[in-house]
Design a protein around this motif. Structure first.
Motif, mmCIF file in Angstrom:
data_model
loop_
_atom_site.group_PDB
_atom_site.id
_atom_site.type_symbol
_atom_site.label_atom_id
_atom_site.label_comp_id
_atom_site.label_asym_id
_atom_site.label_seq_id
_atom_site.Cartn_x
_atom_site.Cartn_y
_atom_site.Cartn_z
ATOM 1 N N LEU A 1 -10.382 -3.273 -5.883
ATOM 2 C CA LEU A 1 -9.448 -3.821 -4.899
ATOM 3 C C LEU A 1 -9.447 -5.351 -4.922
ATOM 4 C CD1 LEU A 1 -9.995 -1.391 -1.886
ATOM 5 C CD2 LEU A 1 -7.967 -1.572 -3.339
ATOM 6 N N THR B 1 -5.460 4.130 6.662
ATOM 7 C CA THR B 1 -6.405 3.990 5.552
ATOM 8 C C THR B 1 -7.173 2.697 5.726
ATOM 9 O OG1 THR B 1 -4.931 5.191 4.068
ATOM 10 C CG2 THR B 1 -6.631 3.858 3.044
ATOM 11 N N ARG C 1 0.817 -1.222 0.000
ATOM 12 C CA ARG C 1 0.000 0.000 0.000
ATOM 13 C C ARG C 1 0.845 1.265 0.000
ATOM 14 N NH1 ARG C 1 -4.324 -3.047 -0.898
ATOM 15 N NH2 ARG C 1 -4.838 -4.381 0.797
ATOM 16 N N SER D 1 -14.371 -1.203 -4.244
ATOM 17 C CA SER D 1 -14.271 -2.546 -3.651
ATOM 18 C C SER D 1 -13.990 -3.589 -4.718
ATOM 19 C CB SER D 1 -15.562 -2.915 -2.921
ATOM 20 O OG SER D 1 -15.717 -2.102 -1.801
ATOM 21 N N PRO E 1 -13.723 1.362 1.693
ATOM 22 C CA PRO E 1 -12.451 1.201 0.978
ATOM 23 C C PRO E 1 -11.733 2.531 0.769
ATOM 24 C CG PRO E 1 -14.289 1.029 -0.549
ATOM 25 C CD PRO E 1 -14.880 1.130 0.845
ATOM 26 N N LEU E 2 -10.435 2.556 1.021
ATOM 27 C CA LEU E 2 -9.548 3.712 0.786
ATOM 28 C C LEU E 2 -9.925 4.950 1.603
ATOM 29 C CD1 LEU E 2 -9.117 3.510 -3.091
ATOM 30 C CD2 LEU E 2 -7.697 2.485 -1.322
ATOM 31 N N TRP F 1 -9.139 -0.497 4.488
ATOM 32 C CA TRP F 1 -9.134 -1.349 3.288
ATOM 33 C C TRP F 1 -10.298 -2.333 3.317
ATOM 34 C CZ3 TRP F 1 -6.110 0.067 -0.578
ATOM 35 C CH2 TRP F 1 -5.035 0.905 -0.282
#
Ligand SMILES: [Zn+2]
Length: 106
Positions: A76, A29, A3, A73, A36-37, A31
């Motif tokens: 990822l 952050t 990351r 999502s 997400p993010l 995940w």
């Protein structure tokens, strides 16, 4: 999954509040698929789910709208799948090289 892009960059510019322990909160952050993010400040005495520290958690970024959240999502998940696939192929390639080297020895 690495990351570096997000962990090493813009996060340093955000002013950190103090947690209930009186320490400077750590910027992290998220995940997880639900967020997400999304960046948040957390007690520096916390680590993972087991150790909560003083329980201080404050979101830095606003929540993604549902469609964007689903898209991020999915991206990822896809990235994780592709990273696994690359790992499998690299391992297979190494094994092929070993076999090839062994055949040449005999
Ligand atoms: Zn704390």
């Amino acid at each position: 999954m690495k990351r570096e892009i997000i962990d090493g960059g813009e996060e340093l510019d955000v002013a950190a509040p103090h947690c209930f322990c009186g320490k400077i909160a750590r910027l992290q952050t998220s995940w997880i698929e639900a967020n997400p993010l999304r960046r948040f400040h957390v007690c520096p005495n916390s680590s993972g789910r087991r150790k909560k520290g003083c329980g201080f958690v404050v979101w830095v970024d606003v929540e993604f709208p549902p469609r964007e959240k689903a898209l991020v999502s999915w991206l990822l998940r896809r990235l994780k799948e592709l990273e696994k696939d690359v790992g499998r192929r690299q391992s297979r390639e190494r094994n092929c090289h070993k076999m090839w080297a062994l055949q040449w020895r005999n």
